[in-house]
Design a protein around this motif. Structure first.
Motif, PDB file in Angstrom:
ATOM      1  N   VAL B  57       0.869  -1.181   0.000  1.00 17.32           N
ATOM      2  CA  VAL B  57       0.000   0.000   0.000  1.00 17.32           C
ATOM      3  C   VAL B  57       0.906   1.231   0.000  1.00 17.32           C
ATOM      4  O   VAL B  57       1.848   1.314   0.796  1.00 17.32           O
ATOM      5  CB  VAL B  57      -0.908   0.012   1.248  1.00 17.32           C
ATOM      6  CG1 VAL B  57      -1.723   1.299   1.312  1.00 17.32           C
ATOM      7  CG2 VAL B  57      -1.835  -1.198   1.253  1.00 17.32           C
ATOM      8  N   TRP B 125      -1.876  11.257   7.886  1.00 17.44           N
ATOM      9  CA  TRP B 125      -1.820   9.802   7.912  1.00 17.44           C
ATOM     10  C   TRP B 125      -0.964   9.373   9.084  1.00 17.44           C
ATOM     11  O   TRP B 125      -0.217  10.168   9.650  1.00 17.44           O
ATOM     12  CB  TRP B 125      -1.229   9.241   6.615  1.00 17.44           C
ATOM     13  CG  TRP B 125      -0.384  10.222   5.883  1.00 17.44           C
ATOM     14  CD1 TRP B 125      -0.725  10.932   4.775  1.00 17.44           C
ATOM     15  CD2 TRP B 125       0.938  10.668   6.253  1.00 17.44           C
ATOM     16  NE1 TRP B 125       0.306  11.784   4.432  1.00 17.44           N
ATOM     17  CE2 TRP B 125       1.326  11.641   5.320  1.00 17.44           C
ATOM     18  CE3 TRP B 125       1.815  10.329   7.261  1.00 17.44           C
ATOM     19  CZ2 TRP B 125       2.557  12.290   5.369  1.00 17.44           C
ATOM     20  CZ3 TRP B 125       3.051  10.977   7.335  1.00 17.44           C
ATOM     21  CH2 TRP B 125       3.401  11.941   6.382  1.00 17.44           C
ATOM     22  N   ARG B 126      -1.083   8.103   9.458  1.00 11.56           N
ATOM     23  CA  ARG B 126      -0.274   7.572  10.550  1.00 11.56           C
ATOM     24  C   ARG B 126       1.182   7.450  10.108  1.00 11.56           C
ATOM     25  O   ARG B 126       1.452   7.084   8.968  1.00 11.56           O
ATOM     26  CB  ARG B 126      -0.801   6.197  10.959  1.00 11.56           C
ATOM     27  CG  ARG B 126      -2.170   6.229  11.595  1.00 11.56           C
ATOM     28  CD  ARG B 126      -2.559   4.868  12.097  1.00 11.56           C
ATOM     29  NE  ARG B 126      -3.098   4.008  11.044  1.00 11.56           N
ATOM     30  CZ  ARG B 126      -2.586   2.840  10.680  1.00 11.56           C
ATOM     31  NH1 ARG B 126      -1.511   2.370  11.275  1.00 11.56           N
ATOM     32  NH2 ARG B 126      -3.151   2.122   9.740  1.00 11.56           N
ATOM     33  N   ALA B 129       2.760   4.360   7.851  1.00 15.38           N
ATOM     34  CA  ALA B 129       1.590   3.567   7.444  1.00 15.38           C
ATOM     35  C   ALA B 129       1.749   2.948   6.055  1.00 15.38           C
ATOM     36  O   ALA B 129       1.089   1.971   5.737  1.00 15.38           O
ATOM     37  CB  ALA B 129       0.337   4.438   7.473  1.00 15.38           C
ATOM     38  N   PHE B 130       2.633   3.521   5.223  1.00 19.80           N
ATOM     39  CA  PHE B 130       2.720   3.069   3.833  1.00 19.80           C
ATOM     40  C   PHE B 130       3.959   2.205   3.597  1.00 19.80           C
ATOM     41  O   PHE B 130       4.984   2.381   4.249  1.00 19.80           O
ATOM     42  CB  PHE B 130       2.767   4.273   2.885  1.00 19.80           C
ATOM     43  CG  PHE B 130       1.512   5.104   2.907  1.00 19.80           C
ATOM     44  CD1 PHE B 130       0.418   4.768   2.135  1.00 19.80           C
ATOM     45  CD2 PHE B 130       1.427   6.228   3.723  1.00 19.80           C
ATOM     46  CE1 PHE B 130      -0.742   5.523   2.161  1.00 19.80           C
ATOM     47  CE2 PHE B 130       0.273   7.000   3.755  1.00 19.80           C
ATOM     48  CZ  PHE B 130      -0.827   6.647   2.972  1.00 19.80           C
TER      49      PHE B 130
END
Lengths: 90, 332
Positions: B57, B125-126, B129-130
């Protein structure tokens, strides 16, 4: 589209809002197929439910609310608006 | 092919206002026409996306019309999920259905794209996260060195610290001969821009986008760029003059019904070595060590006790008028 897989990556980024700032809360999603806690055993039935929730639920209109500072991030036409006003930028 | 002229730009006092006026507002106005000219993925970027493991992701910071969201095309749709972030709402509306035409012809159902309206220097975003992040032809639209550095820091923060992969492309001063643009070379030297702006090397310029009335009125878009913008120059505010005065450019209102509209987009054109230096500086601010992934089989030696976050510069170079850098995060 906002799928929940995308929503799951988002966090509030208002100035000084750095803890308890995700997951952003939907006001009323209307889906209760997943248990509140991760089950001990991950079976096919659970994975199918997870797949449904993460990839098949699309939110077209609505809003997401920060659990910490209550900032509201609107969603319109399937696009979440994560922009902040100048005074909210950290 | 006619060359469009690039004119020097000065940044007004408020860089956010400068970007709002000379980048965001312009892309919202030219979105459809711009998108019709941006359909071919660049090879290094397509290759980068094709090497990501299934289930990855990632974030496309400055996705524009979302042309990289459907990639890789040689694997089943949805094998990776790239989420597109952009500041232009009108481009995002196009990005939502990126690749739909291709998929309609095949038996595979189009996967609607995931897009987010936001700023590349924001942080919605966290952390970590990616799995990967790309930022293609975007960071050059930020008006100061600090904001460009912040954009790189956001990329470093958004990916997994232990294995995140990043690819960045920005516009180069050095344009190849196939480029449509001619760049002023006389009035600017590296030293000038350094001394005057305090923003490091590179050049701040306006690049005209010529939108013919045909493209705005009947909605039928031609996949081609521009007639000679000089033809319309006499009817608009002299952009060179405006730029050097630091005042805004108003070009839209005094044109006749058949005259093309000219929108000047702001760019910071990167000098040789500037992109890698920007990455080093951003990593330094975050306490990230720059260097290759250490050999885990070595258990002793100088620095072996060190624990922390690292960043390997996998490759960097110049391709078709752009500088690029590929990065890989590591932790030990």
């Amino acid at each position: 589209m906002v799928r929940l897989i995308t929503h799951n990556l988002l966090a509030c980024h208002v100035k000084n809002c750095t803890s308890n700032n995700f997951p952003l809360a939907f006001k009323d999603l209307g889906d209760t197929s997943l248990p509140a806690e991760q089950p001990d055993m991950i079976d096919d039935e659970f994975l199918q439910k997870l797949h449904h929730v993460l990839l098949e639920i699309h939110v077209e209109e609505g809003s997401m609310v920060c659990p910490n500072c209550n900032h509201v991030y609107p969603i319109s036409n399937g696009i979440p608006n994560m922009l902040l006003a100048e005074h909210e930028i950290g | 092919m006619p060359k469009t002229s690039v004119t020097p730009a000065q940044i007004e006092n408020n860089p956010q206002a400068h970007e709002d006026q000379h980048v965001h507002a312009v892309y919202d106005k030219i979105a459809s026409h711009f998108s019709s000219t941006r359909y071919k993925p660049w090879p290094i970027i397509a290759h980068f996306l094709s090497t990501l493991s299934t289930g990855s992701v990632g974030l496309d910071a400055g996705t524009g019309n979302g042309k990289y969201l459907p990639l890789p095309l040689d694997r089943p749709p949805g094998s990776i999920c790239t989420i597109g972030l952009d500041r232009s709402r009108n481009l995002l509306e196009i990005a939502r259905t990126a690749g739909a035409d291709v998929d309609e012809a095949s038996t595979i159902k189009c996967m609607p794209r995931e897009v987010i309206w936001g700023d590349v220097i924001g942080k919605g975003w966290r952390d970590g996260a990616f799995d990967y992040a790309i930022s293609i032809a975007t960071i050059h639209h930020l008006a100061t060195h600090d904001r460009r550095k912040l954009a790189v820091k956001r990329l470093l923060q958004c990916v997994s610290p232990s294995r995140g992969r990043i690819l960045i492309y920005v516009w180069a001063i050095e344009q190849d001969e196939l480029s449509r643009r001619s760049v002023p070379t006389e009035s600017y030297t590296k030293n000038d821009s350094l001394a005057e702006s305090g923003m490091g090397p590179g050049r701040d310029v306006f690049v005209p986008w010529v939108l013919s009335r045909q493209n705005t009125n009947n909605g039928k878009l031609k996949g081609k760029l521009s007639k000679d913008p000089l033809a319309s120059r006499s009817n608009v505010t002299d952009s060179t003059q405006s730029c050097t005065n630091g005042t805004s450019i108003e070009v839209t209102l005094m044109l006749g019904p058949d005259e093309p509209q000219v929108f000047n987009r702001y760019y910071h054109m990167f000098a040789e070595g500037e992109l890698v230096e920007l990455v080093r500086s951003a990593a330094g601010d975050l306490g990230i060590h720059i260097g290759p992934i250490p050999d885990q089989t070595l258990s002793s030696g100088p620095g072996m006790e060190w624990k922390g976050r690292g960043l390997e510069i996998v490759q960097d170079g110049w391709e078709r008028s752009n500088y690029y850098v590929e990065l890989r995060c590591w932790e030990k």
